[in-house]
Write a protein that holds these residues in place. Structure first.
Motif, PDB file in Angstrom:
ATOM      1  N   GLY A 160       0.802  -1.215   0.000  1.00  0.00           N
ATOM      2  CA  GLY A 160       0.000   0.000   0.000  1.00  0.00           C
ATOM      3  C   GLY A 160       0.831   1.259   0.000  1.00  0.00           C
ATOM      4  O   GLY A 160       0.325   2.358  -0.225  1.00  0.00           O
ATOM      5  N   VAL A 161       2.118   1.101   0.261  1.00  0.00           N
ATOM      6  CA  VAL A 161       3.013   2.261   0.207  1.00  0.00           C
ATOM      7  C   VAL A 161       3.604   2.323  -1.203  1.00  0.00           C
ATOM      8  O   VAL A 161       4.267   1.385  -1.655  1.00  0.00           O
ATOM      9  CB  VAL A 161       4.147   2.155   1.255  1.00  0.00           C
ATOM     10  CG1 VAL A 161       5.185   3.264   1.067  1.00  0.00           C
ATOM     11  CG2 VAL A 161       3.570   2.238   2.655  1.00  0.00           C
ATOM     12  N   THR A 162       3.312   3.398  -1.899  1.00  0.00           N
ATOM     13  CA  THR A 162       3.790   3.496  -3.287  1.00  0.00           C
ATOM     14  C   THR A 162       5.207   4.046  -3.379  1.00  0.00           C
ATOM     15  O   THR A 162       6.003   3.565  -4.179  1.00  0.00           O
ATOM     16  CB  THR A 162       2.847   4.383  -4.150  1.00  0.00           C
ATOM     17  OG1 THR A 162       2.214   5.335  -3.313  1.00  0.00           O
ATOM     18  CG2 THR A 162       1.820   3.575  -4.873  1.00  0.00           C
ATOM     19  N   SER A 163       5.514   5.025  -2.554  1.00  0.00           N
ATOM     20  CA  SER A 163       6.899   5.517  -2.588  1.00  0.00           C
ATOM     21  C   SER A 163       7.296   6.145  -1.256  1.00  0.00           C
ATOM     22  O   SER A 163       6.452   6.668  -0.527  1.00  0.00           O
ATOM     23  CB  SER A 163       7.082   6.529  -3.723  1.00  0.00           C
ATOM     24  OG  SER A 163       6.579   7.782  -3.338  1.00  0.00           O
ATOM     25  N   VAL A 164       8.593   6.061  -0.965  1.00  0.00           N
ATOM     26  CA  VAL A 164       9.153   6.703   0.237  1.00  0.00           C
ATOM     27  C   VAL A 164      10.387   7.473  -0.204  1.00  0.00           C
ATOM     28  O   VAL A 164      11.272   6.912  -0.853  1.00  0.00           O
ATOM     29  CB  VAL A 164       9.560   5.654   1.304  1.00  0.00           C
ATOM     30  CG1 VAL A 164      10.206   6.345   2.500  1.00  0.00           C
ATOM     31  CG2 VAL A 164       8.371   4.833   1.743  1.00  0.00           C
ATOM     32  N   ASN A 165      10.399   8.730   0.115  1.00  0.00           N
ATOM     33  CA  ASN A 165      11.591   9.533  -0.166  1.00  0.00           C
ATOM     34  C   ASN A 165      12.116  10.106   1.135  1.00  0.00           C
ATOM     35  O   ASN A 165      11.501  11.000   1.716  1.00  0.00           O
ATOM     36  CB  ASN A 165      11.265  10.672  -1.147  1.00  0.00           C
ATOM     37  CG  ASN A 165      11.322  10.195  -2.575  1.00  0.00           C
ATOM     38  OD1 ASN A 165      12.337   9.668  -3.020  1.00  0.00           O
ATOM     39  ND2 ASN A 165      10.209  10.327  -3.286  1.00  0.00           N
ATOM     40  N   ALA A 166      13.217   9.560   1.593  1.00  0.00           N
ATOM     41  CA  ALA A 166      13.783  10.025   2.864  1.00  0.00           C
ATOM     42  C   ALA A 166      15.017  10.881   2.588  1.00  0.00           C
ATOM     43  O   ALA A 166      15.796  10.580   1.686  1.00  0.00           O
ATOM     44  CB  ALA A 166      14.173   8.831   3.726  1.00  0.00           C
ATOM     45  N   SER A 167      15.151  11.933   3.368  1.00  0.00           N
ATOM     46  CA  SER A 167      16.312  12.809   3.202  1.00  0.00           C
ATOM     47  C   SER A 167      17.040  12.968   4.534  1.00  0.00           C
ATOM     48  O   SER A 167      16.473  13.480   5.506  1.00  0.00           O
ATOM     49  CB  SER A 167      15.857  14.184   2.695  1.00  0.00           C
ATOM     50  OG  SER A 167      16.909  15.102   2.831  1.00  0.00           O
ATOM     51  N   TYR A 168      18.259  12.516   4.547  1.00  0.00           N
ATOM     52  CA  TYR A 168      19.071  12.692   5.750  1.00  0.00           C
ATOM     53  C   TYR A 168      19.356  14.174   5.962  1.00  0.00           C
ATOM     54  O   TYR A 168      19.349  14.666   7.091  1.00  0.00           O
ATOM     55  CB  TYR A 168      20.378  11.914   5.603  1.00  0.00           C
ATOM     56  CG  TYR A 168      21.477  12.360   6.540  1.00  0.00           C
ATOM     57  CD1 TYR A 168      21.349  12.184   7.922  1.00  0.00           C
ATOM     58  CD2 TYR A 168      22.613  12.978   6.057  1.00  0.00           C
ATOM     59  CE1 TYR A 168      22.336  12.613   8.778  1.00  0.00           C
ATOM     60  CE2 TYR A 168      23.605  13.416   6.908  1.00  0.00           C
ATOM     61  CZ  TYR A 168      23.464  13.233   8.276  1.00  0.00           C
ATOM     62  OH  TYR A 168      24.448  13.665   9.116  1.00  0.00           O
ATOM     63  N   HIS A 169      19.569  14.887   4.883  1.00  0.00           N
ATOM     64  CA  HIS A 169      19.873  16.313   4.979  1.00  0.00           C
ATOM     65  C   HIS A 169      18.743  17.090   5.646  1.00  0.00           C
ATOM     66  O   HIS A 169      18.974  17.941   6.491  1.00  0.00           O
ATOM     67  CB  HIS A 169      20.154  16.889   3.586  1.00  0.00           C
ATOM     68  CG  HIS A 169      21.366  16.301   2.947  1.00  0.00           C
ATOM     69  ND1 HIS A 169      21.546  16.244   1.591  1.00  0.00           N
ATOM     70  CD2 HIS A 169      22.463  15.730   3.505  1.00  0.00           C
ATOM     71  CE1 HIS A 169      22.716  15.660   1.328  1.00  0.00           C
ATOM     72  NE2 HIS A 169      23.283  15.345   2.471  1.00  0.00           N
ATOM     73  N   LYS A 170      17.490  16.767   5.254  1.00  0.00           N
ATOM     74  CA  LYS A 170      16.335  17.490   5.814  1.00  0.00           C
ATOM     75  C   LYS A 170      15.789  16.817   7.064  1.00  0.00           C
ATOM     76  O   LYS A 170      14.933  17.379   7.736  1.00  0.00           O
ATOM     77  CB  LYS A 170      15.221  17.565   4.770  1.00  0.00           C
ATOM     78  CG  LYS A 170      15.563  18.426   3.556  1.00  0.00           C
ATOM     79  CD  LYS A 170      14.400  18.398   2.585  1.00  0.00           C
ATOM     80  CE  LYS A 170      14.755  19.131   1.301  1.00  0.00           C
ATOM     81  NZ  LYS A 170      13.805  18.842   0.215  1.00  0.00           N
ATOM     82  N   GLN A 171      16.245  15.607   7.338  1.00  0.00           N
ATOM     83  CA  GLN A 171      15.724  14.805   8.457  1.00  0.00           C
ATOM     84  C   GLN A 171      14.210  14.591   8.290  1.00  0.00           C
ATOM     85  O   GLN A 171      13.444  14.743   9.249  1.00  0.00           O
ATOM     86  CB  GLN A 171      16.031  15.472   9.798  1.00  0.00           C
ATOM     87  CG  GLN A 171      17.519  15.685  10.040  1.00  0.00           C
ATOM     88  CD  GLN A 171      18.223  14.494  10.655  1.00  0.00           C
ATOM     89  OE1 GLN A 171      18.039  14.176  11.807  1.00  0.00           O
ATOM     90  NE2 GLN A 171      19.019  13.812   9.840  1.00  0.00           N
ATOM     91  N   GLN A 172      13.842  14.331   7.074  1.00  0.00           N
ATOM     92  CA  GLN A 172      12.422  14.151   6.767  1.00  0.00           C
ATOM     93  C   GLN A 172      12.243  12.975   5.825  1.00  0.00           C
ATOM     94  O   GLN A 172      13.171  12.599   5.100  1.00  0.00           O
ATOM     95  CB  GLN A 172      11.872  15.402   6.068  1.00  0.00           C
ATOM     96  CG  GLN A 172      11.548  16.541   7.013  1.00  0.00           C
ATOM     97  CD  GLN A 172      10.920  17.720   6.298  1.00  0.00           C
ATOM     98  OE1 GLN A 172      11.058  17.879   5.084  1.00  0.00           O
ATOM     99  NE2 GLN A 172      10.223  18.557   7.039  1.00  0.00           N
ATOM    100  N   MET A 173      11.018  12.445   5.833  1.00  0.00           N
ATOM    101  CA  MET A 173      10.676  11.459   4.816  1.00  0.00           C
ATOM    102  C   MET A 173       9.254  11.713   4.320  1.00  0.00           C
ATOM    103  O   MET A 173       8.372  12.100   5.097  1.00  0.00           O
ATOM    104  CB  MET A 173      10.841  10.024   5.326  1.00  0.00           C
ATOM    105  CG  MET A 173       9.880   9.608   6.407  1.00  0.00           C
ATOM    106  SD  MET A 173      10.267   7.980   7.077  1.00  0.00           S
ATOM    107  CE  MET A 173       9.619   6.920   5.792  1.00  0.00           C
ATOM    108  N   VAL A 174       9.082  11.539   3.037  1.00  0.00           N
ATOM    109  CA  VAL A 174       7.762  11.722   2.441  1.00  0.00           C
ATOM    110  C   VAL A 174       7.244  10.341   2.040  1.00  0.00           C
ATOM    111  O   VAL A 174       7.898   9.627   1.266  1.00  0.00           O
ATOM    112  CB  VAL A 174       7.843  12.644   1.194  1.00  0.00           C
ATOM    113  CG1 VAL A 174       6.453  12.848   0.602  1.00  0.00           C
ATOM    114  CG2 VAL A 174       8.473  13.979   1.561  1.00  0.00           C
ATOM    115  N   VAL A 175       6.100   9.980   2.619  1.00  0.00           N
ATOM    116  CA  VAL A 175       5.525   8.660   2.331  1.00  0.00           C
ATOM    117  C   VAL A 175       4.252   8.840   1.511  1.00  0.00           C
ATOM    118  O   VAL A 175       3.349   9.587   1.902  1.00  0.00           O
ATOM    119  CB  VAL A 175       5.194   7.908   3.649  1.00  0.00           C
ATOM    120  CG1 VAL A 175       4.727   6.489   3.361  1.00  0.00           C
ATOM    121  CG2 VAL A 175       6.410   7.886   4.558  1.00  0.00           C
ATOM    122  N   ASP A 176       4.209   8.161   0.403  1.00  0.00           N
ATOM    123  CA  ASP A 176       3.015   8.172  -0.451  1.00  0.00           C
ATOM    124  C   ASP A 176       2.351   6.808  -0.308  1.00  0.00           C
ATOM    125  O   ASP A 176       2.974   5.788  -0.637  1.00  0.00           O
ATOM    126  CB  ASP A 176       3.450   8.427  -1.907  1.00  0.00           C
ATOM    127  CG  ASP A 176       2.269   8.834  -2.773  1.00  0.00           C
ATOM    128  OD1 ASP A 176       1.121   8.823  -2.263  1.00  0.00           O
ATOM    129  OD2 ASP A 176       2.501   9.155  -3.963  1.00  0.00           O
TER     130      ASP A 176
END
Lengths: 415, 69
Positions: free
Chosen positions: B28-44
């Protein structure tokens, strides 16, 4: 042979830790699949076998960097780096290392940008690939990928591989260095995996300290290589006044320059620094110093030795007064631990024949550079080498160093 | 549905790699974009297949603390 040993020791002592700070992520990824598969195995109490994937990782890394060294050496044969560009490269690498250390200390979010991450498409590709492959293929693949994220020390070694200007030498240099990093890499990776996250955090702090020190040293060697007044040695010298240049401080006796004359002959027992010139021909740069009827500044004694008639063989007719070229000769001893003397004084406005003498030297001091003149020579372990230096203005200084900027010295010009 | 999470515990690029692996691990998770630089992750992800709580639990199970951005 010596350079390979130096590369190996560099890897053994500093490269392993520095590389682990940068490449630890890739190693952890390659270990993760092994640990995961072991943990998913029936016996959860069984400790994961991490030694094997670490070995595969390191073997792959060794092969990848040897190939890289080959190409860097080839690149160097096409594009030769001069001392100044090498100095700039070292300073940039040093800044990169300091940035890495500050990132590890978590000083400010901006330092996270010093961490080079593999592109997303690569990590995604590796991750998906690793799912369907054996625990051997993943670490092999990851190990090879470390060429994409070389650590600071590795980059220095890569620069050295370029500087060799020879594909085989470059390959062997990188092989020796990576081989040196491997034991440290293995031991630390093995125990860090076993010791758990808390100790790993302490370990990373330790790595940060080491990388910080190495980074500052790398910047300093880059500054030395440039002959910059901002190098640690010059700064401390300026503060303490130990490198103040003044003619009064010199025990140099009247630096009179004698003309170079034909058929000039000097008794070598009276004046061992002076050799007999049989034909009076000038010594071109790069030739072994066998001759030179000229005034000699014995840099060790800080005395100017002037050939006089009394020093000539009595049976010889008086030298023909046909000055060809006036110059001063400076002799610098190339030692394993640097150059002697570190500060040499010369007369301004007179060309120099700089004689570099080495006797069973086995250190990087053999790679001699004068950045401001774009001079770089690789000396023989035992021998003598002469460099022609044009006349310099009074008050100027001519810094020289080994090609890594570790050993330094300076020629000071005054009236 | 796309949600951005703050992941303050990421301490290297490898953490981002580990978190991005969720796109293969969670149905059900289509994509995950994690950024160490921003300390964030975007989960679709598709909420019809996987809930937000399940996504958060999966992140926490990987050893990271999480808060919605």
């Amino acid at each position: 042979m010596t350079e390979y040993l130096v590369a190996f020791i560099t890897g053994l002592t500093t490269g392993g830790l520095s590389c682990l700070a940068v490449q630890g992520g890739l190693l952890a990824s390659s270990l993760a699949s092994q640990i995961e598969s072991d943990m998913q195995g029936k016996s959860s109490s069984r400790k994961p076998n991490v030694a094997q994937p670490i070995l595969w990782f390191l073997i792959s890394k060794l092969i990848a960097y040897t190939i890289l060294g080959f190409f860097l050496g080839w690149l160097g044969s096409v594009l030769q780096l001069n001392p100044v560009s090498r100095a700039i490269l070292q300073i940039l690498i040093g800044i990169f290392m300091v940035g890495q250390a500050l990132r590890l200390f978590n000083v400010h979010p901006i330092f996270r940008y010093f961490n080079i991450e593999p592109p997303k498409f690569i990590t995604r590709y590796i991750r998906r690939k690793s799912k369907n492959t054996s625990p051997v293929v993943t670490p092999l693949f990851m190990g090879a990928l470390t060429v994409l994220i070389p650590c600071g020390i590795t980059q220095v070694m890569m620069a050295s591989a370029i500087a060799t200007g020879n594909p085989l030498t470059g390959a062997l240099l990188m092989f020796s260095f990576i081989l040196g990093t491997s034991p440290v890499f293995f031991v630390v990776a093995y125990f860090a995996t076993r010791l758990g996250e808390r100790l790993e955090k302490y370990f990373m702090k330790f790595v940060a300290v080491v990388v910080l020190v190495l980074g500052l040293l790398t910047i300093n060697t880059g500054l030395n290589l440039m002959g910059s007044p901002l190098s640690f040695k010059n700064l401390t010298g300026a503060l303490t006044g130990s490198n103040t240049v003044s003619a009064e401080s010199l025990p140099v006796v009247a630096p009179t320059i004698a003309p170079f004359v034909d058929n000039f002959s000097v008794d070598s027992e009276i004046c061992p620094m002076l050799a007999v010139s049989s034909d009076g021909s000038s010594i071109p740069c790069g030739q072994n110093n066998q001759a030179g009827g000229c005034a000699v500044i014995n840099s060790q004694a800080n005395q100017v030795l002037i050939p006089t008639e009394s020093a000539t063989a009595p049976t010889q007719p008086p030298p023909v007064a046909a000055p060809v070229e006036a110059y001063q000769e400076i002799v610098i001893q190339v030692l394993n631990r640097g150059y002697s003397p570190e500060v040499t004084y010369a007369k301004a406005g007179v060309p120099i024949k700089l004689v570099l003498e080495s006797q069973n030297v086995r250190s990087c001091s053999l790679a001699f550079v004068i950045p401001s003149l774009n001079v770089q020579v690789l000396l023989k372990p035992t021998g003598s080498y002469t460099i022609d230096i044009p006349a310099q203005p009074a008050g100027s200084q001519l810094p020289y160093s080994c090609s890594m900027g570790m050993y330094t010295g300076v020629i000071v010009f005054d009236n | 549905m796309k949600i951005t999470y703050n992941i303050p515990d990421m301490h290297c690029g490898n953490c981002a790699m580990r978190l991005e692996a969720l796109e293969d691990e969670l149905q059900g998770v289509t994509s995950v974009n994690a950024s160490y630089h921003k300390q964030q992750m975007v989960v679709d992800f598709n909420p019809a297949i996987i809930s937000e709580e399940q996504v958060i639990r999966a992140i926490v199970e990987k050893g990271y603390s999480v808060s919605q951005s």
